[in-house]
Design a protein around this motif. Structure first.
Motif, PDB file in Angstrom:
ATOM      1  N   PRO A 103      52.553  56.203  37.548  1.00  0.00           N
ATOM      2  CA  PRO A 103      52.552  56.410  39.001  1.00  0.00           C
ATOM      3  C   PRO A 103      52.411  55.085  39.746  1.00  0.00           C
ATOM      4  N   ASN A 104      52.912  55.052  40.964  1.00  0.00           N
ATOM      5  CA  ASN A 104      52.832  53.820  41.754  1.00  0.00           C
ATOM      6  C   ASN A 104      51.837  53.949  42.902  1.00  0.00           C
ATOM      7  N   ASN A 105      50.820  54.806  42.715  1.00  0.00           N
ATOM      8  CA  ASN A 105      49.766  54.897  43.722  1.00  0.00           C
ATOM      9  C   ASN A 105      48.413  54.938  43.020  1.00  0.00           C
ATOM     10  N   MET A 106      47.404  54.460  43.712  1.00  0.00           N
ATOM     11  CA  MET A 106      46.080  54.270  43.148  1.00  0.00           C
ATOM     12  C   MET A 106      45.468  55.575  42.655  1.00  0.00           C
ATOM     13  N   GLU A 107      45.554  56.630  43.432  1.00  0.00           N
ATOM     14  CA  GLU A 107      44.895  57.886  43.083  1.00  0.00           C
ATOM     15  C   GLU A 107      45.420  58.462  41.774  1.00  0.00           C
ATOM     16  N   ASP A 108      46.735  58.537  41.633  1.00  0.00           N
ATOM     17  CA  ASP A 108      47.318  59.113  40.423  1.00  0.00           C
ATOM     18  C   ASP A 108      47.109  58.204  39.210  1.00  0.00           C
ATOM     19  N   LEU A 109      47.200  56.891  39.422  1.00  0.00           N
ATOM     20  CA  LEU A 109      46.991  55.961  38.315  1.00  0.00           C
ATOM     21  C   LEU A 109      45.564  56.048  37.787  1.00  0.00           C
ATOM     22  N   ALA A 110      44.598  55.990  38.683  1.00  0.00           N
ATOM     23  CA  ALA A 110      43.192  55.970  38.278  1.00  0.00           C
ATOM     24  C   ALA A 110      42.755  57.287  37.653  1.00  0.00           C
ATOM     25  N   ALA A 111      43.540  58.360  37.855  1.00  0.00           N
ATOM     26  CA  ALA A 111      43.206  59.661  37.277  1.00  0.00           C
ATOM     27  C   ALA A 111      43.655  59.786  35.831  1.00  0.00           C
ATOM     28  N   LEU A 112      44.476  58.862  35.361  1.00  0.00           N
ATOM     29  CA  LEU A 112      44.980  58.923  33.992  1.00  0.00           C
ATOM     30  C   LEU A 112      43.930  58.435  33.008  1.00  0.00           C
ATOM     31  N   PRO A 113      43.935  58.950  31.767  1.00  0.00           N
ATOM     32  CA  PRO A 113      42.914  58.547  30.786  1.00  0.00           C
ATOM     33  C   PRO A 113      42.983  57.068  30.451  1.00  0.00           C
ATOM     34  N   GLY A 114      41.837  56.414  30.481  1.00  0.00           N
ATOM     35  CA  GLY A 114      41.764  55.003  30.124  1.00  0.00           C
ATOM     36  C   GLY A 114      42.135  54.049  31.230  1.00  0.00           C
ATOM     37  N   ILE A 115      42.502  54.569  32.407  1.00  0.00           N
ATOM     38  CA  ILE A 115      42.854  53.692  33.532  1.00  0.00           C
ATOM     39  C   ILE A 115      41.819  53.880  34.631  1.00  0.00           C
ATOM     40  N   GLY A 116      40.960  52.907  34.790  1.00  0.00           N
ATOM     41  CA  GLY A 116      39.975  52.954  35.861  1.00  0.00           C
ATOM     42  C   GLY A 116      40.486  52.235  37.101  1.00  0.00           C
ATOM     43  N   ARG A 117      39.596  52.034  38.030  1.00  0.00           N
ATOM     44  CA  ARG A 117      39.969  51.445  39.313  1.00  0.00           C
ATOM     45  C   ARG A 117      40.550  50.050  39.162  1.00  0.00           C
ATOM     46  N   SER A 118      39.916  49.202  38.354  1.00  0.00           N
ATOM     47  CA  SER A 118      40.373  47.819  38.232  1.00  0.00           C
ATOM     48  C   SER A 118      41.718  47.726  37.513  1.00  0.00           C
ATOM     49  N   THR A 119      41.899  48.516  36.446  1.00  0.00           N
ATOM     50  CA  THR A 119      43.171  48.495  35.724  1.00  0.00           C
ATOM     51  C   THR A 119      44.295  49.018  36.605  1.00  0.00           C
ATOM     52  N   ALA A 120      44.031  50.091  37.343  1.00  0.00           N
ATOM     53  CA  ALA A 120      45.037  50.623  38.269  1.00  0.00           C
ATOM     54  C   ALA A 120      45.410  49.580  39.317  1.00  0.00           C
ATOM     55  N   ALA A 121      44.410  48.885  39.832  1.00  0.00           N
ATOM     56  CA  ALA A 121      44.669  47.847  40.838  1.00  0.00           C
ATOM     57  C   ALA A 121      45.501  46.712  40.253  1.00  0.00           C
ATOM     58  N   ALA A 122      45.209  46.328  39.009  1.00  0.00           N
ATOM     59  CA  ALA A 122      45.968  45.247  38.371  1.00  0.00           C
ATOM     60  C   ALA A 122      47.437  45.636  38.196  1.00  0.00           C
ATOM     61  N   ILE A 123      47.686  46.892  37.831  1.00  0.00           N
ATOM     62  CA  ILE A 123      49.069  47.365  37.680  1.00  0.00           C
ATOM     63  C   ILE A 123      49.791  47.313  39.020  1.00  0.00           C
ATOM     64  N   LEU A 124      49.155  47.819  40.058  1.00  0.00           N
ATOM     65  CA  LEU A 124      49.791  47.853  41.375  1.00  0.00           C
ATOM     66  C   LEU A 124      49.990  46.448  41.936  1.00  0.00           C
ATOM     67  N   ALA A 125      49.020  45.575  41.696  1.00  0.00           N
ATOM     68  CA  ALA A 125      49.117  44.210  42.227  1.00  0.00           C
ATOM     69  C   ALA A 125      50.170  43.397  41.486  1.00  0.00           C
ATOM     70  N   GLN A 126      50.153  43.453  40.155  1.00  0.00           N
ATOM     71  CA  GLN A 126      51.031  42.585  39.384  1.00  0.00           C
ATOM     72  C   GLN A 126      52.443  43.145  39.220  1.00  0.00           C
ATOM     73  N   ALA A 127      52.581  44.452  39.122  1.00  0.00           N
ATOM     74  CA  ALA A 127      53.907  45.029  38.924  1.00  0.00           C
ATOM     75  C   ALA A 127      54.590  45.403  40.227  1.00  0.00           C
ATOM     76  N   HIS A 128      53.805  45.685  41.263  1.00  0.00           N
ATOM     77  CA  HIS A 128      54.377  46.141  42.533  1.00  0.00           C
ATOM     78  C   HIS A 128      54.051  45.238  43.720  1.00  0.00           C
ATOM     79  N   GLY A 129      53.185  44.231  43.509  1.00  0.00           N
ATOM     80  CA  GLY A 129      52.851  43.315  44.600  1.00  0.00           C
ATOM     81  C   GLY A 129      52.010  43.921  45.695  1.00  0.00           C
ATOM     82  N   GLU A 130      51.297  44.994  45.407  1.00  0.00           N
ATOM     83  CA  GLU A 130      50.460  45.646  46.420  1.00  0.00           C
ATOM     84  C   GLU A 130      49.073  44.990  46.458  1.00  0.00           C
ATOM     85  N   PRO A 131      48.500  44.835  47.652  1.00  0.00           N
ATOM     86  CA  PRO A 131      47.228  44.104  47.790  1.00  0.00           C
ATOM     87  C   PRO A 131      46.018  44.933  47.390  1.00  0.00           C
TER      88      PRO A 131
END
Length: 349
Positions: A103-131
């Motif tokens: 997923p390309n949004n924080m809520e859906d990403l962070a809800a997946l197993p093994g993906i917490g807030r920081s990992t979700a943020a890193a995916i969105l920041a590095q792969a999508h350029g979101e702040p």
């Protein structure tokens, strides 16, 4: 752009790491995989694992469809095997619910197993350029020192303060570079011991540097004595050189990995041997003991090698127990110390 981010990016343009394998291409799958592998593991250790993993399973769909043994074998040696199982479960959920993509949004990403807030943020920041701000171990250390934050960074109140600081510094431009930059600063300059403050672009306003607190901040986790457990592992080898392995239970350490019969002593470890008459002293040898440290205890292992002739009549067969030739071990998910132990065995049968 705030001065903190500006100074950090200027440093990154000269000294930062820009040729890591997950940066080219910087896809959500590759960023996610690297972030999970890098948890409590250094970059130089992760690189060969990452390259081998994406060569074997180049896409999220490949990971979702792979046999679990294959995934665990590729992960073997990185430790924290629940992360590998969560990776595959996460991939399978993405196939089922998100059209085979992360997923390309924080809520859906962070809800997946093994993906917490920081990992979700890193995916969105590095792969999508979101702040989105991140807060891994390196970032916590940088922010705790720079702002003079006292207390263990795993404490909820301290974490809350650090998240606010991380968000305040995260820029809206060059977010992917900034995210890599603050991780690099913690890994290369603002290290846990002997930080290179003279090379730090944030030194002038760093409270820990100003107050001579770099050896104190961040505060360590409150200590407690780590218990020790003793264990006997039984290596049963037949006349063809095959090794008897058992799949471990679905919970506990090394869950669902293949390992050796074990117990508190030799009698308990020999549960797989139906014919105990085979366990004569001339066929049983003691191997060098070794220790393996987990996060919550230390395991002291006494390995015993038993050479038997006819496994069909002397081993209790179950779906989670089997004989494996030496060349088959590479394709199995084995705990790193068990793999090392088997590799060290004398080859004469």
């Amino acid at each position: 752009m705030n001065p903190f981010a500006k100074n950090l990016l200027a440093w990154f343009d000269i000294h930062g790491r820009s040729n890591l394998p997950w940066q080219h291409p910087r896809t959500p799958y590759r960023v996610w995989l690297s972030e999970v592998m890098l948890q409590q593991t250094q970059v130089r250790t992760v690189i060969p694992y990452f390259e081998r993993f994406v060569l074997a399973l180049p896409s999220l769909a490949d990971l979702a469809a792979a046999p679990q043994d294959r995934v665990l074998a590729l992960w073997s040696g990185l430790g924290y095997y629940s992360r590998a199982r969560n990776l595959q479960r996460c991939a399978q959920l993405c196939v089922e619910r998100h059209n085979g993509e992360l997923p390309n949004n924080m809520e859906d990403l962070a809800a997946l197993p093994g993906i917490g807030r920081s990992t979700a943020a890193a995916i969105l920041a590095q792969a999508h350029g979101e702040p989105h701000a991140i807060l891994d171990g390196n970032v916590r250390r940088v922010l705790a020192r720079y702002h003079g934050v006292h207390g263990w960074t795993g404490n909820s109140a301290v974490q809350k303060e650090l998240w606010k600081l991380a968000e305040s510094h995260t820029p809206h431009k060059r977010v992917a570079d900034y995210t890599q930059a603050i991780m690099d600063l913690g890994a290369l300059v603002c290290t846990r011991s002997k930080p290179r403050c003279s090379d730090c672009p944030l030194q002038k306003k760093c409270i820990a540097h100003r107050d001579n607190l770099t050896a104190t901040l961040p505060h360590p986790k409150p200590g407690k004595q780590i218990p020790t457990r003793k264990l006997t592992m039984l290596i049963v080898r037949d006349k063809l050189g095959r090794i008897l392995l058992e799949r471990r239970p679905p919970t506990g350490i090394w869950a669902r990995l293949w390992s050796l019969p074990e117990g508190d002593d030799l009698a308990e470890a020999s549960h797989a041997i139906a014919d105990h008459a085979s366990m004569t002293s001339d066929r049983l040898s003691l191997l060098p003991e070794f220790s393996h440290a987990f996060s919550h205890y230390r395991l002291n292992v006494t390995p015993m090698l038993l050479q038997i002739e006819s496994p069909e009549t002397r081993v209790a067969d179950t779906p989670d127990r089997g004989w494996f030739a030496h060349h088959e071990l590479a394709e199995l998910g084995l705990p790193a110390p068990v793999r090392k132990l088997l590799a060290s065995l004398p080859q004469d049968v």
